[in-house]
Design a protein around this motif. Structure first.
Motif, PDB file in Angstrom:
ATOM      1  N   LEU A  95       0.789  -1.299   0.012  1.00  0.00           N
ATOM      2  CA  LEU A  95      -0.075   0.131  -0.001  1.00  0.00           C
ATOM      3  C   LEU A  95       0.961   1.121  -0.077  1.00  0.00           C
ATOM      4  O   LEU A  95       0.613   2.202  -1.058  1.00  0.00           O
ATOM      5  N   SER A  96       1.843   1.340   0.962  1.00  0.00           N
ATOM      6  CA  SER A  96       2.600   2.493   0.792  1.00  0.00           C
ATOM      7  C   SER A  96       3.487   2.684  -0.108  1.00  0.00           C
ATOM      8  O   SER A  96       3.502   3.976  -0.605  1.00  0.00           O
ATOM      9  N   CYS A  97       4.114   1.565  -0.573  1.00  0.00           N
ATOM     10  CA  CYS A  97       4.905   1.930  -2.045  1.00  0.00           C
ATOM     11  C   CYS A  97       3.970   2.367  -2.933  1.00  0.00           C
ATOM     12  O   CYS A  97       4.327   3.253  -3.984  1.00  0.00           O
ATOM     13  N   SER A  98       2.747   1.619  -3.299  1.00  0.00           N
ATOM     14  CA  SER A  98       1.884   2.298  -4.385  1.00  0.00           C
ATOM     15  C   SER A  98       1.463   3.474  -4.152  1.00  0.00           C
ATOM     16  O   SER A  98       1.562   4.296  -5.095  1.00  0.00           O
ATOM     17  N   VAL A  99       1.031   3.909  -3.146  1.00  0.00           N
ATOM     18  CA  VAL A  99       0.438   5.460  -2.883  1.00  0.00           C
ATOM     19  C   VAL A  99       1.784   6.213  -3.184  1.00  0.00           C
ATOM     20  O   VAL A  99       1.316   7.106  -3.621  1.00  0.00           O
ATOM     21  N   LEU A 100       2.802   5.709  -2.480  1.00  0.00           N
ATOM     22  CA  LEU A 100       3.820   6.775  -2.769  1.00  0.00           C
ATOM     23  C   LEU A 100       4.073   7.250  -4.241  1.00  0.00           C
ATOM     24  O   LEU A 100       4.158   7.997  -4.821  1.00  0.00           O
ATOM     25  N   ALA A 101       4.042   5.794  -5.044  1.00  0.00           N
ATOM     26  CA  ALA A 101       4.349   6.156  -6.411  1.00  0.00           C
ATOM     27  C   ALA A 101       3.166   7.103  -7.124  1.00  0.00           C
ATOM     28  O   ALA A 101       3.415   7.809  -8.080  1.00  0.00           O
ATOM     29  N   ASP A 121       6.718  12.989   2.296  1.00  0.00           N
ATOM     30  CA  ASP A 121       7.899  12.851   3.102  1.00  0.00           C
ATOM     31  C   ASP A 121       7.643  12.028   4.018  1.00  0.00           C
ATOM     32  O   ASP A 121       8.322  11.213   4.445  1.00  0.00           O
ATOM     33  N   SER A 122       6.407  12.048   4.539  1.00  0.00           N
ATOM     34  CA  SER A 122       6.125  11.092   5.781  1.00  0.00           C
ATOM     35  C   SER A 122       5.976   9.649   5.268  1.00  0.00           C
ATOM     36  O   SER A 122       6.307   8.684   6.054  1.00  0.00           O
ATOM     37  N   LEU A 123       5.544   9.644   4.161  1.00  0.00           N
ATOM     38  CA  LEU A 123       5.343   8.199   3.738  1.00  0.00           C
ATOM     39  C   LEU A 123       6.476   7.511   3.487  1.00  0.00           C
ATOM     40  O   LEU A 123       6.820   6.384   3.524  1.00  0.00           O
ATOM     41  N   SER A 124       7.671   8.387   2.741  1.00  0.00           N
ATOM     42  CA  SER A 124       8.846   8.008   2.365  1.00  0.00           C
ATOM     43  C   SER A 124       9.635   7.462   3.704  1.00  0.00           C
ATOM     44  O   SER A 124      10.385   6.417   3.600  1.00  0.00           O
ATOM     45  N   ALA A 125       9.444   8.482   4.999  1.00  0.00           N
ATOM     46  CA  ALA A 125      10.098   7.996   5.983  1.00  0.00           C
ATOM     47  C   ALA A 125       9.901   6.608   6.283  1.00  0.00           C
ATOM     48  O   ALA A 125      10.752   5.915   7.258  1.00  0.00           O
ATOM     49  N   LYS A 126       8.841   5.851   6.115  1.00  0.00           N
ATOM     50  CA  LYS A 126       8.571   4.649   6.421  1.00  0.00           C
ATOM     51  C   LYS A 126       9.106   3.532   5.662  1.00  0.00           C
ATOM     52  O   LYS A 126       9.053   2.341   6.286  1.00  0.00           O
ATOM     53  N   LEU A 127       9.582   3.939   4.636  1.00  0.00           N
ATOM     54  CA  LEU A 127       9.972   2.574   3.771  1.00  0.00           C
ATOM     55  C   LEU A 127      11.424   2.706   3.723  1.00  0.00           C
ATOM     56  O   LEU A 127      12.308   3.690   3.482  1.00  0.00           O
ATOM     57  N   PRO A 128      12.143   1.414   3.374  1.00  0.00           N
ATOM     58  CA  PRO A 128      13.473   1.220   3.309  1.00  0.00           C
ATOM     59  C   PRO A 128      13.961   1.538   2.013  1.00  0.00           C
ATOM     60  O   PRO A 128      13.095   1.708   0.974  1.00  0.00           O
ATOM     61  N   ALA A 129      15.325   1.857   1.920  1.00  0.00           N
ATOM     62  CA  ALA A 129      15.813   2.317   0.578  1.00  0.00           C
ATOM     63  C   ALA A 129      15.551   1.470  -0.749  1.00  0.00           C
ATOM     64  O   ALA A 129      15.287   2.020  -1.588  1.00  0.00           O
ATOM     65  N   SER A 130      15.317   0.439  -0.610  1.00  0.00           N
ATOM     66  CA  SER A 130      15.359  -0.604  -1.752  1.00  0.00           C
ATOM     67  C   SER A 130      13.787  -0.215  -2.139  1.00  0.00           C
ATOM     68  O   SER A 130      13.532  -0.149  -3.346  1.00  0.00           O
ATOM     69  N   SER A 131      12.947  -0.126  -1.446  1.00  0.00           N
ATOM     70  CA  SER A 131      11.432  -0.045  -1.610  1.00  0.00           C
ATOM     71  C   SER A 131      11.422   1.197  -2.253  1.00  0.00           C
ATOM     72  O   SER A 131      10.547   1.584  -3.329  1.00  0.00           O
ATOM     73  N   LEU A 132      12.116   2.295  -1.655  1.00  0.00           N
ATOM     74  CA  LEU A 132      11.975   3.672  -2.094  1.00  0.00           C
ATOM     75  C   LEU A 132      12.500   3.776  -3.687  1.00  0.00           C
ATOM     76  O   LEU A 132      12.092   4.452  -4.789  1.00  0.00           O
TER      77      LEU A 132
END
Lengths: 430, 878
Positions: A95-101, A121-132
């Protein structure tokens, strides 16, 4: 005021990402934030469909990147598609990855997309570098693909000048705005082979002799508004979906904003996904399929609008029948034929029927926040037909523009269904 | 309302006064506008409804004549005033609107140019209405010249009351303006964003929500303004110098000498605040010259003789006043008539008592006093003198039945950000005797898709179209210029036609020039094809640059199709004899508009002078076997302008050729100088393959982009992200919009003068000399010289105007044929009033051609865009 706004933001954030996670509802709410920006920016129906298509597609492609076994990429399955090179990444929080995209794509495309910065920014903070990395690779490739869809060239094409001569479109009151996107048929579609793949019949020839077919069409709109009843007026208003109407109160003039026809149908997709308890993947796929459909539907429709370049009922009735006649709805600023709402609604109706089934009843509460009531429909087809005829009740379209619009919309919907059958089948899987 | 023995009866309709439901009448003035002794009416209307000028029919009815007499007017007309601003005896009209002075408020309040809306209004019978104050100078011949911008009174923001009166007692009526409105209702951000947002957040009934929403509109108090009338045509802002301070929402106002010291004080009311008074200290501080005050009384029911006209005769001129109490905005004063005077004695005063009853002359008047006159008192009657004098020009019967017809294109649909249209440049007219009958014939350049036509002059002086199949076959071209000259040395006149046009790059408009050879008065395409001249041109000048005895040609390049401000290379075609032409020289000179030959050095060798839009005046000579740019020697202080026309003539009578150059003029929003040039940056800022031309000009000391936020973000879409709101764009200079690297990389053009001037030739060097301000009321596109009034001195005739522009620039049409009379003193000129010149040419003049008829009389053909040409004849014998 400031503390109140940030308080609201916090509440929203908590509502979305803390408490009980219902990914489907969260996805729908995240897309709604993109809708809100489009509404505030005053986005035309055609531009809105394009934004919906690419933002939902970017979200879906991230899903396909994370769950390749369940969801094949969609962008490469399109007639005018693209193959995205994406890293293989393991990540639970789809969810977070898709919404971020989705948001990052909106950030890149929408004029006020930058207002999503804090949320991104707040969503990105939750995700590891590989997912980002996966998200950024997806977004950058989608944006590169978008940048070649013809949009950037639109402002080099000659601006539209209303044609002189009887029967042609003329700017309409109250603002006499320049017509929306006269060259939209140069925009790259997803699955249409060209903008004029589904050529409608030409409109009834302009003829003001009583007894002529056109005269009868004009007379029908004129009478429909004069003899309006409460139900027809309610239908007209329910489906108005005009992103920007000008309100004049004495000397004060200002714009009132609503979602576009595409925004309404994206909302219906959300209603159905929630009602059918679609999981996140099916929800994202459904929204993406509807959005792609809307984009192609508007390209086909706009191609015809500036080919026939037909006069609006308000203009011809004011000039030849009744100077004081006003439509119920404000006439949108572009040529009449064919009805965009009819094309978009019929196409969306076909696609949603393919996704959810034939006799699918639902309560449409999409525009409650704009002061409109909830309306119940027995099927998507029912809703699409009502949306189409609403333009006659509202006094902004002739019947042949609605009939041919429905035909064109159904053709576009069927094409999407046929070409992407494999994806529709995914929705049927338990 | 007709007063019948003390009761009023509504006769509005019978009197011919319109009561339109669309009308928001905000200003009303009564004055004898046409000086026939009867009161006329001016009504200023806000919004769509246009203003009305009602002339009195002398029988209790009126006729509305605004559109026939006034070329354009204020759009959102507020208060107005009528008074004789230039002391010529004709009342002038001033209307207020709401155009702000500073860039920020212009950007916040100005709607983008909407050509559809504008055309819709005009198509529906409304007149040309533009958002700014208008000063309509009464030409005394049933026409008005709008000169608000050159006068310096066009932008006063949201203004209500205009009071024209002589506040410093120098003989010229000055201008006071009240300002300010409670809510900025037309703030673009409010319209597009805040209203909708507020309404969605507010609770309650619809009315409560509306009220709450309206309260959120920004309030901006504004400064009242005071302008000194310098010379009858130009005003200077004296607001601060004359002590007006503080910002208000001021509406109604009157003037009256409250302290009875001989100068006019000002009284004004303020929204939600006590009324204010400005005490005039002109007399106290010794800044006042003189004045006279006149109290009028009548034994009729019109006890104060309202409508009387007072003329004060002095050795320093004649000064007028009309006795009407209502001026400005919803205000009326009962004070005596105050007429400011320069320091002078008074010979006499003439009073025309109301409604033409009688005129009396009163003598023995001393300035600085109050006189009281009663209509039944002693009267030395004066007969109304006839105003008619013989005019310089007369108009012979309509003998040239040609009508120029444009395709009505809109260049801004191709390049939405360019400042000016290139189209609407014709018709250029060439004159020459093509059939050897001793009479000059004409070639009238054809607009796009219409052929150019030959008109043969007949013995009776009328013109007859000549059947020319070769010309008809070339109708698809748009002719930019044409010239008759002997190309092939066979002693008859051949025809060279320059093809031009703006058009879109894909318009398919053919651009190759054409040479037609003359065979007994019939023209045929030249057997010798011209070299490739496939560019949009503007002018062709026969110029035997190499002195080999045959005529070579300079061809000016105007614009690249759809790529303003780029232009191809201008060329010189060398005549190899027998009409064979080769390109001998070419150079990028910019967007050339016109060129002439001129013998700068008085050596019998002709040099070439070239002008253009965004160029300086350029000069070329021939020496050492080469064409050389001699601009630096000939014109050491370059003046870049929007030049349209050149004309060489000996203006100061010293035997050498001087040069007149027609520019945009000074009646414009933008002013150009060396310190504050008008600039045009043009680069592909968004990298999509097309030029984005952005004009900038100075407002209040800083340079800002001309486009509105919507206009610039529609063209450079990426900027939508940078300027989400109108407020964010309202203070943006170009440096805030683009990076230093982008701006450094961008090519740029600059204009440092928009003034039409003449240039005095001193040993081959040209020095700028001013013309009367009337020469700069409007863009000049055509120039002629000659001794038109037969007094032995060279006069200058200027034609011009622009009808197709950006809406915010607006039609500039104050020139009805501007005649400047040579005084015989070293090149000084005086403007000849239209009543004396006899000129009232309406429309955009694009060419003035002198021809001679069989009787040897000079006639002038004026080519007018999209209209029939006009023929002028000199009235005086020479």
């Amino acid at each position: 005021m400031k503390w109140f706004a940030s308080f609201l933001l916090t509440l929203q954030a908590i509502g979305l990402y803390a408490a009980k996670p219902d990914p489907t509802a969260q996805y729908v709410a995240s897309l709604k934030r993109v809708t809100d920006i489009m509404v505030s920016d005053v986005t035309s129906p055609v531009a809105a469909a394009r934004y919906y298509a690419y933002t939902t597609l970017a979200a879906y492609e991230v899903l396909a990147g994370l769950r390749p076994e369940a969801y094949p990429p969609l962008s490469s399955a399109l007639t005018h598609g693209v193959h995205l090179e994406l890293p293989a990444v393991k990540e639970k929080d789809v969810l977070s990855c898709s919404v971020l995209a989705m948001w990052k794509t909106a950030y890149g495309l929408l004029p006020s997309g930058s207002s999503l910065k804090p949320a991104i920014d707040s969503l990105s903070a939750k995700l590891p570098a590989s997912s980002l990395n996966l998200v950024d690779k997806t977004v950058s490739q989608v944006l590169a693909w978008v940048s070649k869809d013809g949009f950037q060239q639109l402002n080099n094409l000659k601006r539209y000048t209303p044609k002189r001569g009887p029967g042609y479109w003329q700017p309409t009151p109250p603002a006499f705005m320049a017509p929306v996107e006269p060259h939209w048929n140069t925009i790259r579609p997803f699955l249409l082979d060209s903008a004029n793949q589904f050529l409608t019949r030409p409109p009834a020839a302009f003829d003001l002799n009583p007894g002529a077919p056109f005269y009868a069409l004009m007379e029908e709109v004129y009478q429909a508004v004069k003899e309006k009843d409460r139900e027809k007026e309610a239908i007209a208003n329910f489906w108005d979906c005009n992103p920007y109407t000008i309100s004049q109160m004495g000397h004060v003039e200002f714009g009132l904003k609503k979602i576009s026809p595409g925004g309404h149908w994206m909302g219906i997709a959300g209603v159905a996904c929630k009602k059918s308890r679609f999981d996140l993947g099916k929800t994202m796929l459904t929204h993406t399929l509807v959005a792609i459909t809307l984009h192609d539907a508007f390209i086909a429709c706009w191609d015809e609008k500036y080919r026939s370049d037909r006069i609006r009922p308000e203009t011809v009735i004011n000039n030849h029948l009744d100077r004081s006649w006003k439509p119920i709805l404000q006439t949108p600023p572009f040529p009449e034929y064919v009805s965009g709402h009819s094309v978009a609604s019929s196409a969306s109706g076909i696609v949603l029927t393919a996704a959810f089934g034939d006799a699918y009843s639902f309560s449409d509460d999409v525009e409650v926040e704009y002061g409109l009531p909830v309306r119940k429909f027995s099927s998507f087809q029912h809703a699409a037909e009502e949306a189409s005829i609403s333009r006659l009740y509202g006094g902004i379209h002739f019947r042949d523009a609605i009939d041919q619009g429905i035909w064109q919309g159904k053709e576009v919907g069927a094409l999407i269904h046929t070409k992407l059958k494999a994806f529709f089948d995914l929705l049927k899987k338990p | 309302m007709k007063n019948r023995n003390g009761t009023f009866h509504n006769i509005t309709q019978q009197a011919g006064i319109k009561s339109n439901p669309l009308g928001y009448g905000l200003g009303l003035n009564i004055a004898d506008v046409n000086c026939d002794g009867w009161p006329d009416i001016y009504v200023s209307n806000d919004y769509v409804e246009e203003d009305y000028l009602y002339l009195n029919n002398h029988n209790g009815t009126f006729r509305e004549v605004l559109k026939q007499q006034i070329q354009h007017l204020s759009n959102f007309s507020m208060g107005n005033d009528i008074a004789d601003v230039n002391n010529d005896g004709w009342p002038d009209i001033f209307t207020l609107d709401m155009l702000p002075r500073d860039n920020e408020r212009q950007k916040l309040l100005y709607a983008p140019d909407n050509f559809e809306l504008y055309n819709n209004m005009v198509d529906n019978g409304f007149h040309h209405q533009l958002m700014r104050n208008m000063l309509q100078l009464n030409n005394g011949n049933g026409t008005f010249s709008e000169i608000g911008q050159v006068a310096g009174v066009s932008n006063t923001d949201w203004s209500w009351s205009a009071l024209l009166a002589d506040y410093n007692n120098d003989g010229f009526k000055d201008l006071f303006v009240t300002n300010g409105y409670g809510r900025d209702m037309i703030n673009r951000d409010f319209m597009k964003f805040y209203a909708d947002e507020r309404l969605k957040h507010l609770q309650g009934t619809t009315d409560e929500k509306m009220f709450g929403m309206l309260q959120s509109i920004k309030s901006t108090p504004l400064q009242n303004l005071l302008f000194e009338n310098l010379n009858g045509r130009q005003f200077k802002d004296r607001t601060e110098a004359w002590g007006l301070a503080g910002k208000d929402y001021a509406h109604g106002a009157v003037y009256a000498d409250l302290d009875n010291d001989g100068d006019l004080d000002l009284i004004f009311n303020r929204m939600n605040a006590p009324a204010g008074v400005y005490q005039n200290m002109a007399v106290e501080k010794g800044l006042s010259q003189s004045f006279i005050r006149i109290e009028l009384a009548s034994e009729s029911l019109n006890t104060r003789a309202v409508g009387a006209q007072v003329t004060v005769y002095t050795p320093k001129g004649i000064f007028h006043g009309e006795h009407y109490p209502v001026h400005g905005f919803q205000s009326s004063s009962a004070a005596p008539l105050h007429i400011g005077l320069p320091e002078t004695s008074v010979d006499s005063i003439r009073i025309a008592w109301p409604s033409g009853s009688k005129s009396c002359l009163y003598t023995g008047i001393t300035p600085r006093k109050t006189y009281r006159f009663l209509d039944s008192g002693p009267c030395a009657p004066v007969a109304e003198g006839a105003r008619k004098t013989a005019t310089v020009f007369a108009f012979p019967p309509d003998t040239l039945k040609y009508v120029h017809q444009e395709l009505m294109v809109n260049d801004f649909k191709v390049q939405p950000l360019i400042p000016n249209m290139v189209s609407y440049h014709g018709p250029e007219i060439a004159a020459g005797d093509i059939n050897g009958d001793g009479l000059q014939d004409l070639y009238i350049c054809g607009p796009e898709s219409k052929p150019g036509l030959i008109y043969l002059q007949l013995k009776n002086g009328s013109f007859f179209p000549s059947n020319q199949p070769a010309l008809l076959a070339d109708a698809r071209y748009e002719d930019a210029f044409a010239v008759f000259f002997d190309a092939d040395g066979d002693k008859d006149l051949d025809l060279y036609v320059v093809s031009g046009g703006y058009g879109a790059p894909d318009s398919g408009l053919p651009l190759q020039d054409r040479l037609y050879t003359n065979s007994g008065g019939l023209f045929f395409p030249s057997a010798n094809p011209l070299p490739d001249l496939n560019f949009s041109g503007s002018v062709a000048v026969p110029w035997d640059y190499d002195q080999d005895g045959d005529l070579d040609l300079f061809i000016g390049a105007r614009v690249e199709q759809g790529a303003y401000p780029l232009a191809s290379e201008s060329v010189v075609l060398e005549n190899k004899g027998q009409g064979v032409f080769d390109i001998a020289w070419k150079a990028k000179l910019g967007m050339v508009t016109h060129a002439v030959t001129i013998d700068l050095e008085g050596d019998g060798l002709e040099e070439l002078a070239v002008c253009g839009e965004w160029t300086s005046l350029l000069f070329f000579g021939y020496s050492g076997g080469e064409i050389r740019d001699i601009s630096q020697q000939a014109f050491p202080s370059p003046k870049t302008g929007w030049w349209n026309a050149l004309h060489p003539a000996d203006l100061d009578g010293d035997g050498d050729a001087d040069l007149i150059a027609g520019n945009w003029g000074l009646n414009a929003q933008f002013k150009a100088s060396d310190q504050e040039p008008v600039e045009l940056y043009f680069d592909d800022f968004d990298g999509n393959g097309y030029i984005d031309p952005i004009m900038c000009y100075s407002i209040g000391g800083a340079s800002y982009p001309f486009p509105t936020r919507d206009e610039i973000t529609d063209q450079i879409v990426g900027l939508r992200k940078q300027f989400v709101t109108y407020d964010s764009y309202a203070r943006a200079t170009l440096a805030k919009i683009f990076s230093p690297a982008q701006l450094t990389k961008s090519p740029k053009l600059a204009v440092n003068s928009l003034e039409t001037q003449w240039f005095e030739n001193r040993q081959g060097v040209l020095h700028p000399r001013n013309l009367p301000v009337e020469a700069n009321f409007s863009p000049v596109h055509a120039i002629l010289t000659g001794d038109f009034d037969g007094d032995g001195f060279t006069d200058v005739l200027l034609g011009g105007n622009v009808e197709h522009t950006r809406i915010r620039i607006g039609r500039t049409d104050a020139n009805y044929g501007c005649l400047l009379k040579g005084t015989g003193t070293g090149g000084s000129f005086e403007y000849v009033p239209q009543t004396v010149s006899g000129l009232q040419i309406q429309g955009a003049v694009r060419s003035l051609k002198k021809i001679t008829n069989l009787a040897g009389q000079t006639e002038i053909i004026a080519g007018i865009n999209n209209r029939q040409p006009l023929i002028l004849k000199q009235n005086t014998k020479q």
